[in-house]
Design an enzyme around this catalytic site. Structure first.
Site, short mmCIF file in Angstrom:
data_model
loop_
_atom_site.label_atom_id
_atom_site.label_comp_id
_atom_site.label_asym_id
_atom_site.label_seq_id
_atom_site.Cartn_x
_atom_site.Cartn_y
_atom_site.Cartn_z
N SER A 1 0.84 -1.20 0.00
CA SER A 1 0.00 0.00 0.00
C SER A 1 0.88 1.25 0.00
CB SER A 1 -0.90 0.01 1.23
OG SER A 1 -0.12 0.30 2.38
N LYS A 2 0.23 2.37 -0.24
CA LYS A 2 0.95 3.64 -0.23
C LYS A 2 1.57 3.88 1.14
CE LYS A 2 0.15 8.59 -0.84
NZ LYS A 2 1.39 8.89 -0.14
N ARG A 3 0.88 3.43 2.17
CA ARG A 3 1.40 3.62 3.53
C ARG A 3 2.73 2.91 3.73
NH1 ARG A 3 -2.63 1.49 6.83
NH2 ARG A 3 -4.11 1.87 5.15
N ASP B 1 5.32 5.20 2.41
CA ASP B 1 5.55 6.35 3.31
C ASP B 1 6.35 5.91 4.53
OD1 ASP B 1 4.10 7.84 1.55
OD2 ASP B 1 2.24 7.78 2.71
#
Ligand code: GLU
Length: 504
Positions: free
Chosen positions: A262-264, A267
């Site tokens: 996921s994008k998380r 990050d």
């Protein structure tokens, strides 16, 4: 079927920036198409107006241009099977919706969202299907004149696909083999909504794949649950003989732990999940591979090996080699861990073999950010000398290379490198080196090397590290002769005289 020209498509919905998993899907489609001398179509699936994000389509097109993935037909590419944007194909879909209604393969339903919610509250695990459709407000339970009257009065409705229960549906998947599912678990999917006069994804996707003569549907695993419904739709239209073959690609998984990437994760661990930087409407910026300093060839190579490998030890593969060696049938069924550190390794490898002139353009931008303006030949010369220093990204060159452009101003005598290499006899030896260099007509690295080697031979002086203190001010940098040639005679001598004084 076997004689049809291979035609594949990449069909994103413009709901935001393209995720790196989508890039991998497009890449596999591209490799497969090129390998078979086929065509690749770029279709925009924008039937869900609620989720439309301005700029997403342009972003996707730019991403593929950067990566070198070329489409043959589609939005922005043209072609004779368009329009390729689904929102521009309303009339086409309407005709096929009407056909299913006329053949009693679909029906009109008036249930409002509130009515459906009430039903869900009343019945656990409620599903709109053969067991429940008789209790609902639709054209199967209502008199025809009432249905017509409601439509005439402008009442909102949807069209639902009438699924016959109790049948095993087979999806022949090129990666997963025969995937079997019983139709009883499927619900009567909405195919069309009067509210926006647009079909849903399922209907538009099937109609377009048929009309655009798609032979292979290669897409992410998340679409596998929709495939049985799609098989039934092909059959309902009588298109089973030209139904595309399916291949559902393995998921991309978190670099650490379980679950979908996921994008998380990006990050949290510090890597991009988008090809290009994305500026969202709310002002947030998400990092991209391009802006983070990846070379497009490295990204392509890295992604190609997430879910497939050539079955040899070869890891560095050009696009041409990928096209030759790729084998859809040998893709893994299991998800592929998104090893972003490996992605950095690929970038390092590609930097080392990249054309210095190309890298110089990138490094020039970084120099300018640091206030340095240098002739591009000089920038290229630095890249050539320094790119081998185990850097993953060109931007890492700046702290390694600042001294090429900025002379040392101060010398910290407590600095470990300086203390160790600026000994008592250094001033005297370096004065001798200055005089030797002053006498050189030819200041090329080779000429210096010859003269200095002879001097070293005769005197036993080892000048290299003290010389480095003077020109660099630290224990880094290339071969001293290369550096002195780069700086030129005047600047080399200027730095040496300045250091002699500063270190006195
Ligand atoms: N529009 C779908 C997407 O956003 C396409 C899925 C498919 O390839 O059938 O990925």
């Amino acid at each position: 079927m076997e004689n049809r020209t291979v035609r594949v498509r990449f069909a994103p919905s413009p709901t935001g920036p393209l995720h790196i998993g989508g890039v991998r899907t497009a890449l596999y489609n591209y490799l497969f198409a090129r390998q078979h001398g086929g065509k690749m179509v770029f279709r925009i699936e924008d039937t869900d107006s609620q989720r439309f994000v301005p700029g997403a389509e342009e972003y996707i097109i730019e991403s593929f241009k950067w990566l070198g993935i070329e489409f043959d037909e589609g939005v922005s590419y043209g072609g004779d099977k368009g329009p390729y944007r689904q929102s521009e194909r309303r009339e086409i879909y309407k005709k096929y919706v009407d056909q299913l209604l006329a053949e009693d393969k679909a029906y009109i339903a008036f249930d409002t969202p509130e009515e459906l919610d009430a039903k869900r509250a009343e019945k656990e695990n409620f599903q709109y299907d053969a067991t429940t459709r008789g209790e609902m407000r639709n054209s199967l339970t209502m008199p025809a004149d009432e249905v017509q009257a409601l439509i005439a009065a402008g009442t909102q409705y949807v069209v639902r696909f009438k699924i016959q229960p109790g049948e095993d549906i087979h999806v022949d998947d090129m990666i997963r083999g025969d995937v079997k599912i019983n139709s009883t678990i499927l619900d009567d999917k909405v195919l069309y909504k009067s509210a926006d006069q647009l079909p849903t994804y399922h209907l538009a996707n099937i109609v377009d794949d048929h009309l655009m003569e798609i032979t292979h549907v290669i897409r992410g695993e998340e679409w596998l649950p929709s495939a049985p419904l799609h098989v039934l739709l092909y059959r309902a239209f009588g298109w089973q003989d030209t139904m595309p073959r399916f291949a559902h690609l393995p998921l991309l998984l978190k670099p650490d732990g379980k679950g979908k990437l996921s994008k998380r994760d990006g990050d949290r661990l510090g890597f991009p999940v988008f090809p290009l930087e994305w500026h969202a409407a709310d002002g947030t910026i998400s990092s991209g591979y391009r802006e983070s300093g990846y070379l497009p060839e490295a990204v392509v190579n890295f992604l190609a090996l997430l879910g497939w490998n050539p079955g040899t030890d070869q890891e560095i593969l050009s696009m041409q080699e990928l096209i030759e060696q790729f084998d859809l049938a040998k893709c893994s069924k299991a998800g592929a861990k998104f090893d972003y550190v490996k992605g950095q390794w690929f970038n390092r490898e590609y930097i080392q073999s990249a054309d210095n002139a190309v890298l110089a353009q990138d490094f020039d931008k970084i120099l300018r950010e640091n206030g340095i303006e240098a002739p591009i030949e000089k920038v290229e010369a630095v890249v050539a000398m320094m790119k081998m220093k185990k850097i993953n990204f060109i931007k890492e060159l700046w702290p390694l290379c600042d001294f090429f452009f900025i002379a040392p101003q101060t010398f910290d005598k407590e600095d470990k490198f300086i203390r160790k290499n600026w000994k008592d006899n250094a001033p005297q030896e370096m004065q001798a080196l200055i005089e030797l260099l002053e006498g050189l007509e030819d200041f090329s690295a080779d000429a210096q090397r010859k003269a200095i080697d002879a001097w070293v031979e005769a005197t036993g002086v080892k000048p290299w590290n003290a010389w480095r203190v003077m020109l660099v001010g630290a224990g880094k940098g290339p071969d001293m002769h290369d550096l002195a040639e780069f700086l030129g005679k005047e600047e080399t001598l200027r730095r040496m005289r300045f250091a002699l004084e500063a270190l006195a």
